[in-house]
Design a protein around this motif. Sequence first.
Motif, PDB file in Angstrom:
ATOM      1  N   HIS A 156      21.723  13.885 -20.239  1.00 54.05           N
ATOM      2  CA  HIS A 156      20.625  13.009 -21.484  1.00 54.05           C
ATOM      3  C   HIS A 156      19.545  13.658 -21.836  1.00 54.05           C
ATOM      4  O   HIS A 156      19.006  13.472 -21.668  1.00 54.05           O
ATOM      5  N   TRP A 157      20.549  14.553 -23.275  1.00 53.80           N
ATOM      6  CA  TRP A 157      19.280  15.218 -24.008  1.00 53.80           C
ATOM      7  C   TRP A 157      18.271  14.616 -24.914  1.00 53.80           C
ATOM      8  O   TRP A 157      19.111  13.781 -25.127  1.00 53.80           O
ATOM      9  N   PRO A 158      17.160  14.718 -24.503  1.00 55.05           N
ATOM     10  CA  PRO A 158      16.588  13.954 -25.485  1.00 55.05           C
ATOM     11  C   PRO A 158      16.149  13.928 -26.736  1.00 55.05           C
ATOM     12  O   PRO A 158      15.980  12.604 -27.494  1.00 55.05           O
ATOM     13  N   LEU A 159      17.507  15.165 -27.420  1.00 46.54           N
ATOM     14  CA  LEU A 159      17.225  15.540 -29.059  1.00 46.54           C
ATOM     15  C   LEU A 159      18.508  14.934 -29.214  1.00 46.54           C
ATOM     16  O   LEU A 159      19.214  16.413 -28.118  1.00 46.54           O
ATOM     17  N   PRO A 160      19.021  15.667 -31.100  1.00 49.33           N
ATOM     18  CA  PRO A 160      20.422  16.095 -31.136  1.00 49.33           C
ATOM     19  C   PRO A 160      20.397  17.599 -30.825  1.00 49.33           C
ATOM     20  O   PRO A 160      19.098  18.023 -31.477  1.00 49.33           O
ATOM     21  N   VAL A 161      21.435  17.884 -30.216  1.00 49.06           N
ATOM     22  CA  VAL A 161      21.408  19.560 -29.905  1.00 49.06           C
ATOM     23  C   VAL A 161      21.059  20.027 -31.890  1.00 49.06           C
ATOM     24  O   VAL A 161      22.857  19.967 -32.441  1.00 49.06           O
ATOM     25  N   THR A 162      20.720  21.096 -32.432  1.00 50.02           N
ATOM     26  CA  THR A 162      20.399  20.914 -33.037  1.00 50.02           C
ATOM     27  C   THR A 162      21.011  22.848 -33.723  1.00 50.02           C
ATOM     28  O   THR A 162      21.509  22.986 -34.373  1.00 50.02           O
ATOM     29  N   THR A 163      20.793  23.472 -32.647  1.00 47.46           N
ATOM     30  CA  THR A 163      20.849  24.869 -32.354  1.00 47.46           C
ATOM     31  C   THR A 163      21.900  25.606 -31.065  1.00 47.46           C
ATOM     32  O   THR A 163      20.954  25.158 -30.462  1.00 47.46           O
ATOM     33  N   ILE A 164      22.928  25.781 -31.237  1.00 43.17           N
ATOM     34  CA  ILE A 164      23.457  26.604 -29.833  1.00 43.17           C
ATOM     35  C   ILE A 164      24.366  27.287 -30.286  1.00 43.17           C
ATOM     36  O   ILE A 164      25.434  27.619 -31.204  1.00 43.17           O
ATOM     37  N   SER A 165      23.905  29.092 -29.289  1.00 42.68           N
ATOM     38  CA  SER A 165      25.397  29.776 -29.315  1.00 42.68           C
ATOM     39  C   SER A 165      26.648  29.326 -29.313  1.00 42.68           C
ATOM     40  O   SER A 165      27.259  28.516 -28.630  1.00 42.68           O
ATOM     41  N   ASP A 166      27.426  30.009 -29.854  1.00 40.37           N
ATOM     42  CA  ASP A 166      28.876  29.805 -30.236  1.00 40.37           C
ATOM     43  C   ASP A 166      29.664  29.715 -28.473  1.00 40.37           C
ATOM     44  O   ASP A 166      29.942  28.981 -27.986  1.00 40.37           O
ATOM     45  N   LYS A 167      29.161  30.967 -27.157  1.00 41.79           N
ATOM     46  CA  LYS A 167      29.719  30.862 -26.037  1.00 41.79           C
ATOM     47  C   LYS A 167      29.199  30.436 -25.561  1.00 41.79           C
ATOM     48  O   LYS A 167      29.860  29.067 -24.584  1.00 41.79           O
ATOM     49  N   ASP A 168      27.694  29.171 -25.439  1.00 38.45           N
ATOM     50  CA  ASP A 168      27.044  27.978 -24.919  1.00 38.45           C
ATOM     51  C   ASP A 168      27.682  27.136 -24.707  1.00 38.45           C
ATOM     52  O   ASP A 168      28.274  25.985 -24.652  1.00 38.45           O
ATOM     53  N   ALA A 169      28.120  26.733 -26.939  1.00 39.42           N
ATOM     54  CA  ALA A 169      29.079  24.874 -26.555  1.00 39.42           C
ATOM     55  C   ALA A 169      30.063  25.702 -26.487  1.00 39.42           C
ATOM     56  O   ALA A 169      31.431  24.517 -26.212  1.00 39.42           O
ATOM     57  N   ALA A 170      30.669  26.698 -25.723  1.00 39.32           N
ATOM     58  CA  ALA A 170      32.614  26.870 -25.487  1.00 39.32           C
ATOM     59  C   ALA A 170      32.426  26.705 -23.959  1.00 39.32           C
ATOM     60  O   ALA A 170      33.680  27.701 -23.407  1.00 39.32           O
ATOM     61  N   TRP A 171      31.464  26.725 -23.265  1.00 35.74           N
ATOM     62  CA  TRP A 171      31.550  27.075 -21.747  1.00 35.74           C
ATOM     63  C   TRP A 171      32.451  25.709 -21.272  1.00 35.74           C
ATOM     64  O   TRP A 171      32.901  25.323 -21.582  1.00 35.74           O
ATOM     65  N   PRO A 172      33.339  26.357 -20.224  1.00 44.10           N
ATOM     66  CA  PRO A 172      34.262  25.232 -20.195  1.00 44.10           C
ATOM     67  C   PRO A 172      33.882  23.807 -19.034  1.00 44.10           C
ATOM     68  O   PRO A 172      33.076  23.977 -18.684  1.00 44.10           O
ATOM     69  N   LEU A 173      34.827  23.333 -19.316  1.00 42.66           N
ATOM     70  CA  LEU A 173      34.053  21.816 -18.321  1.00 42.66           C
ATOM     71  C   LEU A 173      34.765  21.667 -17.728  1.00 42.66           C
ATOM     72  O   LEU A 173      35.121  22.177 -16.933  1.00 42.66           O
ATOM     73  N   LEU A 174      33.915  20.998 -16.730  1.00 38.35           N
ATOM     74  CA  LEU A 174      34.553  20.903 -14.965  1.00 38.35           C
ATOM     75  C   LEU A 174      35.359  20.752 -14.637  1.00 38.35           C
ATOM     76  O   LEU A 174      35.967  20.617 -13.447  1.00 38.35           O
ATOM     77  N   GLU A 175      36.070  19.749 -15.420  1.00 39.31           N
ATOM     78  CA  GLU A 175      38.007  19.062 -14.942  1.00 39.31           C
ATOM     79  C   GLU A 175      38.795  20.079 -15.562  1.00 39.31           C
ATOM     80  O   GLU A 175      39.357  20.057 -15.181  1.00 39.31           O
ATOM     81  N   THR A 176      38.256  21.649 -15.730  1.00 36.89           N
ATOM     82  CA  THR A 176      39.326  22.736 -15.570  1.00 36.89           C
ATOM     83  C   THR A 176      39.291  23.112 -14.326  1.00 36.89           C
ATOM     84  O   THR A 176      39.889  23.799 -13.969  1.00 36.89           O
ATOM     85  N   GLY A 177      38.573  22.637 -13.433  1.00 35.04           N
ATOM     86  CA  GLY A 177      38.425  22.430 -11.754  1.00 35.04           C
ATOM     87  C   GLY A 177      37.594  23.881 -11.825  1.00 35.04           C
ATOM     88  O   GLY A 177      37.902  24.635 -11.004  1.00 35.04           O
ATOM     89  N   ALA A 178      36.608  24.332 -12.246  1.00 27.40           N
ATOM     90  CA  ALA A 178      35.980  25.570 -12.133  1.00 27.40           C
ATOM     91  C   ALA A 178      34.789  25.116 -10.979  1.00 27.40           C
ATOM     92  O   ALA A 178      33.638  26.410 -10.765  1.00 27.40           O
ATOM     93  N   LYS A 179      35.037  24.335  -9.776  1.00 30.13           N
ATOM     94  CA  LYS A 179      34.272  24.853  -8.925  1.00 30.13           C
ATOM     95  C   LYS A 179      34.305  24.643  -7.156  1.00 30.13           C
ATOM     96  O   LYS A 179      36.055  24.594  -7.459  1.00 30.13           O
ATOM     97  N   PRO A 180      34.311  24.910  -6.512  1.00 31.44           N
ATOM     98  CA  PRO A 180      33.005  25.385  -6.543  1.00 31.44           C
ATOM     99  C   PRO A 180      32.232  26.023  -6.703  1.00 31.44           C
ATOM    100  O   PRO A 180      33.084  27.231  -7.172  1.00 31.44           O
ATOM    101  N   PHE A 181      30.847  26.489  -7.142  1.00 29.41           N
ATOM    102  CA  PHE A 181      30.688  27.822  -8.114  1.00 29.41           C
ATOM    103  C   PHE A 181      29.715  28.966  -6.749  1.00 29.41           C
ATOM    104  O   PHE A 181      29.413  29.923  -7.008  1.00 29.41           O
ATOM    105  N   PHE A 182      29.381  28.200  -5.996  1.00 30.73           N
ATOM    106  CA  PHE A 182      28.351  29.385  -4.620  1.00 30.73           C
ATOM    107  C   PHE A 182      28.635  28.604  -3.075  1.00 30.73           C
ATOM    108  O   PHE A 182      29.203  27.415  -3.006  1.00 30.73           O
TER     109      PHE A 182
END
Length: 182
Positions: A156-182
């Motif tokens: 829960h971010w404290p503010l609405p997101v006003t500025t974000i990079s295209d790359k950060d907005a497009a990272w995959p969702l966890l439901e795509t099965g990208a875990k575990p990471f380490f």
Amino acid sequence: MIFNATTLKDAWLIDLEKRGDARGFFARTMCKDEFAAKGLITDYVQQNTSSSAFKGTLRGLHFQKGEASEAKLVRCTRGSIVDVIVDLRAGSPTYMHHEAFELSASNYRELYVPPGFAHSFQTLEDDVEVSYLVSSPYTPAAEWGLRYSDPQLQIHWPLPVTTISDKDAAWPLLETGAKPFF
């Protein structure tokens, strides 16, 4: 330095021990001996600074995989942020848990982010600067991230997101099965 345990295994919120007089104060922001006594990484290879012009800017959730995994020591040197970390270490008792911390130029707090964690922050005001030490050099082939708005993370971010990079907005969702990471 005063090391405060967080709810996440191996992550620490650090308060500076200020020694003051009529000139102001002096405080250590990193001490190899004190970090070693806590079992924390003591060797850093880079110091990075980010500047964000606008309130609500979001950076992350970033991490590096494999041998390029890095510890970070994060401090807000101008303005204020909410810093969020997520434990991505399979087998950790706090795996996939997150915690948020307010870091500001006025509270002088810093956050130790262990290797195997995703890291992100959102600016709480305009004209913010963040400085952080990292224990591994930036390795583009090892760079990865999680989407800040992933419903499985429930951040829960404290503010609405006003500025974000295209790359950060497009990272995959966890439901795509990208875990575990380490």
